[in-house]
Design a protein around this motif. Structure first.
Motif, short mmCIF file in Angstrom:
data_model
loop_
_atom_site.label_atom_id
_atom_site.label_comp_id
_atom_site.label_asym_id
_atom_site.label_seq_id
_atom_site.Cartn_x
_atom_site.Cartn_y
_atom_site.Cartn_z
N LEU A 236 42.94 36.09 32.66
CA LEU A 236 42.33 37.03 31.73
C LEU A 236 40.82 37.06 31.95
O LEU A 236 40.17 36.02 32.06
CB LEU A 236 42.63 36.60 30.28
CG LEU A 236 44.09 36.75 29.84
CD1 LEU A 236 44.24 36.22 28.42
CD2 LEU A 236 44.53 38.20 29.92
N VAL A 237 40.28 38.24 32.00
CA VAL A 237 38.84 38.41 32.24
C VAL A 237 38.12 38.39 30.90
O VAL A 237 38.47 39.16 30.00
CB VAL A 237 38.57 39.73 32.99
CG1 VAL A 237 37.07 39.92 33.17
CG2 VAL A 237 39.29 39.74 34.32
N PRO A 238 37.10 37.55 30.72
CA PRO A 238 36.37 37.53 29.45
C PRO A 238 35.53 38.79 29.27
O PRO A 238 35.15 39.44 30.23
CB PRO A 238 35.48 36.28 29.58
CG PRO A 238 35.30 36.09 31.05
CD PRO A 238 36.59 36.55 31.68
N LYS B 141 40.98 46.45 33.07
CA LYS B 141 40.82 47.16 34.34
C LYS B 141 39.82 46.47 35.27
O LYS B 141 39.47 46.99 36.32
CB LYS B 141 40.36 48.59 34.07
CG LYS B 141 41.34 49.39 33.22
CD LYS B 141 40.79 50.79 32.94
CE LYS B 141 41.77 51.58 32.07
NZ LYS B 141 41.24 52.94 31.76
N VAL B 142 39.37 45.30 34.86
CA VAL B 142 38.38 44.57 35.65
C VAL B 142 39.07 43.50 36.47
O VAL B 142 39.88 42.74 35.95
CB VAL B 142 37.32 43.92 34.72
CG1 VAL B 142 36.34 43.09 35.54
CG2 VAL B 142 36.58 44.99 33.93
N LYS C 57 30.24 50.11 34.46
CA LYS C 57 31.19 49.07 34.84
C LYS C 57 31.21 47.93 33.82
O LYS C 57 32.25 47.33 33.57
CB LYS C 57 30.83 48.54 36.23
CG LYS C 57 31.15 49.53 37.35
CD LYS C 57 30.74 48.99 38.70
CE LYS C 57 31.15 49.96 39.81
NZ LYS C 57 30.53 51.28 39.65
N ALA C 58 30.03 47.63 33.24
CA ALA C 58 29.99 46.56 32.24
C ALA C 58 30.78 46.94 30.99
O ALA C 58 31.29 46.06 30.29
CB ALA C 58 28.54 46.26 31.87
#
Length: 614
Positions: free
Chosen positions: A206-208, A177-178, A170-171
């Motif tokens: 936006l996901v870092p 896609k997170v 997942k990381a």
């Protein structure tokens, strides 16, 4: 959080005091199961129909005419056994991330496999783990945390490895896609407490790339190490993200680390954590900040690490030393040391930095000679200048240490003497601070430390300060005055006035070769101007600059300065210690010697600067 409910009957387990658990039913219990200090009064049939281990234990107890069995070594203790017992009775029981590992290990201990009964507890837990827990980011982390108290069985059942693989996968997933909800440990953003429209905006944020690093800080260092290693083996994330993860973990798990203030009594905790973080550091330069590396080094010294770990950190720091600050370099010396700061470690960092700019030997090809070439772009001029300024500032700080040997100060200063910088003000401050804190140094030592700086590269403010500085040798004051006069003359477009021979000899004295000496060299360096004389010098230069500002023409400015230089008692002091014979001898030879040295100064400028920092 994911959970699974098993059974449909109501929970009829009851407590009698602190050590008795029983099932409230019309049927009398016929077996007592001891788990530590807790006694469970239960019925054989529901238990034996699902547990192979209890079947064996009850058979043995019957042979001994006993209705008690002891399973005090069951993983998870009384609470885990109670889950298994309720499942056997068909009572409602909830499995979640916090108790699933304990229930799984207890079921394994009790032998609750499919061979005993279809749909047994082990099978149901395995389905729950694979279909729910390992698909959930936060549940996987929680489960992994609970495995520590259930070793080694949790390792043998591969619960730990499955958790680690799930977390690492997942990381490393593409951030597109997170969902932000993956991260459950970050501080709430303002939008999270707002309206539905704000929540929609949050989902679109936006996901870092490092969204996961804070969540993993919940893991103890052994499990954290395994997770990070698994993430790195996937070779998807950049080294910068790994570096950010290590930084976040250190700041969270090491008290006082972020401020560089290590708390006493934490050496053992620091040792294991710091050692693991250093081992996990990416090899790529710049993957972590130089400040972070220096904090790690301070922690390693506090925890009394071996030279290998400290050497690794010093090498990494040296490769990006230009990023450091003076405060970062102020590393306290170890116990038993007389000095305040660890200067030797900083010297090693500078050595590592300078080694990057050395000539690299290229392996020769067949039929070709060995060639030498400089690695392109290894050290830029900007990087060198930043390090030189850094060391100048560091010298000013360590100079305050009354126990700092002069040799260590000079050695560190000379390491960066080959790096040209436009001004030597910072180096002057360092030298002045050392002279202030070490008034008892000898004449030769004073001469050596003052030769580190180049008076031609002092700013106007620094020159004015130096001309009033009663800690400087008289020769340095004269040099400062001379170069300030040259600067004033140059700014007005005039030529430098012809100086008296005695002053020219004095100014050139420090630039002569070892073969050209005067009879009073040491006295020159030990002589110090009085406060009134230094004040007069300052006033003369100030008036000279004022005259120049008023277009007082070159000739007037030159004559004024020449008159000042001829008339001041400060310069006649230089020769007052000579005998008459020695003075005559010096006068006879000074003209030719001075002229020769002026010619030498023009033809070989590099030699003239051998005592100065470029």
């Amino acid at each position: 959080m994911k959970f699974m409910k098993l059974g449909s009957k109501s929970d009829s387990f009851q407590t009698d005091g602190n050590s008795i658990r029983y099932v409230a039913t019309e049927l009398a219990t016929d077996i007592t199961v001891n788990v530590g200090d807790i006694k469970f009064h239960l019925h054989k049939f529901p238990l034996l129909s699902k547990s192979a281990q209890l079947q064996k234990l009850v058979t043995t107890a019957n042979g001994e005419n006993s209705d008690e069995v002891d399973i005090s070594d069951i993983p998870g203790g009384p609470s885990a056994f109670e889950i298994c017992a309720k499942f056997c009775y068909g009572m409602t029981v909830t499995i979640n991330a916090y108790n699933v590992v304990a229930a799984r290990c207890a079921a394994e201990y009790l032998g609750m496999h499919e061979t005993i009964e279809k749909g047994n507890l082990i099978y149901k837990i395995e389905v729950f783990l694979s279909s729910s827990i390992f698909r959930s980011w936060k549940d996987s982390i929680i489960v992994l945390q609970t495995t520590r108290s259930l070793l080694p069985l949790s390792e043998e059942l591969k619960v730990i490895s499955h958790c680690i693989d799930a977390i690492a996968a997942k990381a490393c997933v593409d951030v597109s896609k997170v969902e932000w909800s993956y991260s459950y440990n970050r501080k709430n953003l303002p939008e999270e407490n707002g309206t539905e429209s704000n929540l929609n905006g949050l989902r679109n944020r936006l996901v870092p790339k490092d969204w996961w690093v804070e969540d993993l800080c919940e893991l103890e260092i052994g499990l954290y190490k395994r997770v990070v290693i698994t993430i790195r083996t996937k070779a998807i994330l950049s080294d910068e993200v790994i570096g950010e993860a290590l930084k976040a973990y250190a700041y969270r798990r090491l008290p006082g680390f972020s401020k560089g203030m290590i708390q006493s009594g934490q050496a053992a905790k620091y040792r294991s954590t710091v050692d693991t973080i250093v081992w996990l550091l990416p090899a790529e330069r710049g993957s972590v900040s130089c400040s972070f590396l220096l904090k790690l080094l301070k922690a390693a010294m506090y925890a009394d690490f071996g030279d290998t770990t400290k050497g690794q950190l010093i090498k990494k720091i040296g490769h990006q030393l230009e990023e450091a600050s003076v405060n970062d370099l102020l590393i306290r010396a170890g116990e038993g040391e007389t000095m305040i700061y660890d200067v030797d470690s900083v010297k090693k960092m500078v050595e590592e930095f300078l080694m990057r700019d050395q000539i690299a030997e290229i392996e020769p090809e067949e039929g070709h000679e060995v060639q030498e070439m400089r690695k392109p772009g290894i050290l830029s001029d900007a990087s060198k200048l930043m390090v030189a300024k850094l060391i100048d500032g560091y010298l000013a700080e360590i100079a305050k240490d009354p126990n700092l040997p002069l040799l260590k100060f000079i050695e560190l200063a000379e390491m960066v003497s080959g790096i040209s910088r436009p001004a030597h003000d910072a180096l002057y401050r360092a030298v002045d601070m050392y002279l202030k804190e070490h008034p008892g140094i000898s004449k030769s030592e004073r001469k050596r430390i003052c030769n580190l700086m180049d008076c031609k590269k002092l700013s106007v403010d620094a020159c004015m300060h130096a001309m009033q500085n009663d800690r400087l040798p008289l020769r340095v004051v004269v040099q400062v005055l001379f170069f300030e006069q040259v600067r004033v003359a140059a700014s007005s477009g005039s030529s430098t006035p012809d100086l008296p021979k005695s002053i020219r000899d004095l100014n050139n004295g420090s630039q002569r070769s070892s073969r050209s000496t005067t009879t009073n060299t040491e006295e020159d360096w030990d002589a110090v101007a009085t406060a009134d004389e230094l004040k007069a010098l300052k006033e003369e230069v100030a008036s000279l600059r004022l005259a120049n500002g008023r277009n007082g023409v070159d000739k007037a400015a030159s004559n004024k300065l020449k008159g000042m230089l001829k008339s001041k008692k400060i310069f006649t002091k230089l020769w007052s210690n000579k005998g008459e014979k020695g003075e005559k001898s010096g006068s006879d030879s000074s003209e030719s010697t001075g002229s020769a040295n002026m010619e030498e100064a023009k033809s070989t400028p590099s030699r003239n600067r051998r005592h100065s920092v470029s």
